[in-house]
Design an enzyme around this catalytic site. Structure first.
Site, PDB file in Angstrom:
ATOM      1  CG  ASN A 156       1.898   9.946 -29.163  1.00 13.91           C
ATOM      2  OD1 ASN A 156       1.875  11.088 -28.695  1.00 13.91           O
ATOM      3  ND2 ASN A 156       1.112   9.563 -30.164  1.00 13.91           N
ATOM      4  CD  GLU A 252       0.582  14.877 -30.007  1.00 14.08           C
ATOM      5  OE1 GLU A 252      -0.460  14.977 -30.720  1.00 14.08           O
ATOM      6  OE2 GLU A 252       1.300  13.875 -30.003  1.00 14.08           O
ATOM      7  CD1 TRP A 281       0.878  17.464 -34.984  1.00 15.85           C
ATOM      8  CD2 TRP A 281       2.066  16.349 -33.446  1.00 15.85           C
ATOM      9  NE1 TRP A 281       1.452  16.388 -35.615  1.00 15.85           N
ATOM     10  CE2 TRP A 281       2.187  15.685 -34.688  1.00 15.85           C
ATOM     11  CE3 TRP A 281       2.741  15.835 -32.334  1.00 15.85           C
ATOM     12  CZ2 TRP A 281       2.956  14.525 -34.844  1.00 15.85           C
ATOM     13  CZ3 TRP A 281       3.486  14.688 -32.493  1.00 15.85           C
ATOM     14  CH2 TRP A 281       3.582  14.040 -33.726  1.00 15.85           C
TER      15      TRP A 281
END
Length: 347
Positions: A156, A252, A281
């Site tokens: 990430n 996201e 998200w």
């Protein structure tokens, strides 16, 4: 906030890229989800457009029931937060196997990501992409044979706003490490600059990273928060990849953020127009409810953000199509049975 510059590939390079992701390597890559002509497709060649959300498993390991709730909201994909053990307790191979099994049981495509790489260069103790690749190799046994159901998101937001110039070389090296270890999965890679690529680093170097993958099976993921306040910024970034024949999706995004107000309407509308995936998200569990879609993991207690992404215009309920791998009902081959705590820092 510094905005990313606009850099376009020459037409010749874009043409070469489109052909590079085409039939030449498809016979070998057809074991699972793959890239074909700049698109994400299933093993049978059917286009697959991700529509789903992120789920914070690493911090809430007792909330695996959320996967069924996410599916009940019509998602076709879930991106699951795992830990390599650098910042949070390591997600074991047994846990990974259980998550994959539950995704299959609930007819979801499973994007698995290591969160410990977040903000490397700015966050003390953050994992490198190489260390994230080492984690994937440790849990390889839980992933072998799952290429039709699982996408491996190496790490990430692997760089903050320092040392991000290393993104291309470090990302390519991590991909090669996984390929050398026998991974045939589609590999997803996040942009630097806390995932938002304001510097244009992923945008400029994506073709090099894609061509460096021996399987030509790399998907690029942009995270859209405050850098993407305008419809023009959203369109400009996504159009570039589409025109270049490179696979892009939004890994996201939210309906607001402390660093600015992302344009979720434009993000969802543009993704739908271009048939690109998006994963919002996040389901629940963020500090103070920040960006939660449901309150306290209660599936029927939707927040305004949850209502927007699940049932709003261009939302999940209206646009998601289940992966065709589940049409036959066969899911054999696997077992069944800031962020929270998140912080985005911008220079």
């Amino acid at each position: 906030m510094q905005k990313r510059p606009r850099h376009l590939l020459p037409t010749e390079a874009a043409t070469a890229l489109a052909s590079a992701s085409g039939p030449a390597d498809e016979a070998e890559a057809a074991t699972g989800i793959r890239v074909s002509n700049g698109r994400v497709v299933e093993a049978n060649g059917n286009d697959f457009v991700m529509r789903g959300v992120n789920h914070p498993h690493a911090w809430y390991t007792d909330r695996t029931g959320s996967l069924a709730h996410i599916k009940a909201k019509d998602a076709n994909t879930v991106r699951v937060v795992l830990s390599s053990g650098h910042h949070w307790p390591m997600t074991s191979a047994a846990e990974v196997s259980k998550i994959v099994g539950l995704c299959k049981q609930n007819r979801l495509i499973c994007v698995l990501e290591v969160h410990d790489t977040t903000g490397y260069g700015e966050v003390s103790g953050a994992a490198t992409l190489s260390e994230a690749a080492d984690y994937w190799i440790k849990v390889k046994g839980a992933l072998q044979g799952q290429e039709k159901y699982v996408v491996v998101n190496i790490g990430n937001e692997p760089y903050g706003n320092k040392d991000y110039e290393r993104w291309a070389s470090d990302t390519s090296a991590a991909i090669r490490k996984l390929r050398d270890a026998g991974f045939r999965h589609a590999i997803m890679v996040d942009a630097p600059n806390w995932g938002q690529d304001y510097s244009g680093t992923m945008r400029n170097d994506a073709h090099t990273v894609f061509e460096g993958d021996p399987k030509r099976n790399t998907i690029f993921s942009i995270h859209m928060y405050g850098v993407y306040e305008t419809a023009c910024a959203v369109r400009d970034y996504l159009d570039y990849f589409v025109s270049a024949g490179l696979p892009i999706m939004i890994g996201e995004f939210g309906d607001w953020h402390t660093d600015g107000n992302p344009n979720e309407d434009a993000i969802m509308a543009t993704a739908e127009e271009l048939s690109l995936g998006y994963l919002g998200w996040s389901w629940s569990g963020n500090t103070g409810g920040y960006l939660d879609m449901v309150k306290n993991f209660k599936a029927n207690s939707l927040t305004d953000w949850g209502k927007r992404i699940f049932s709003g215009t261009d939302g999940i309920a209206a646009t998601a199509k289940e992966a065709t791998i589940y049409a036959s009902g066969s899911t054999s081959g696997g077992s069944n049975g800031g962020t929270a705590p998140r912080g985005h820092l911008y220079a």
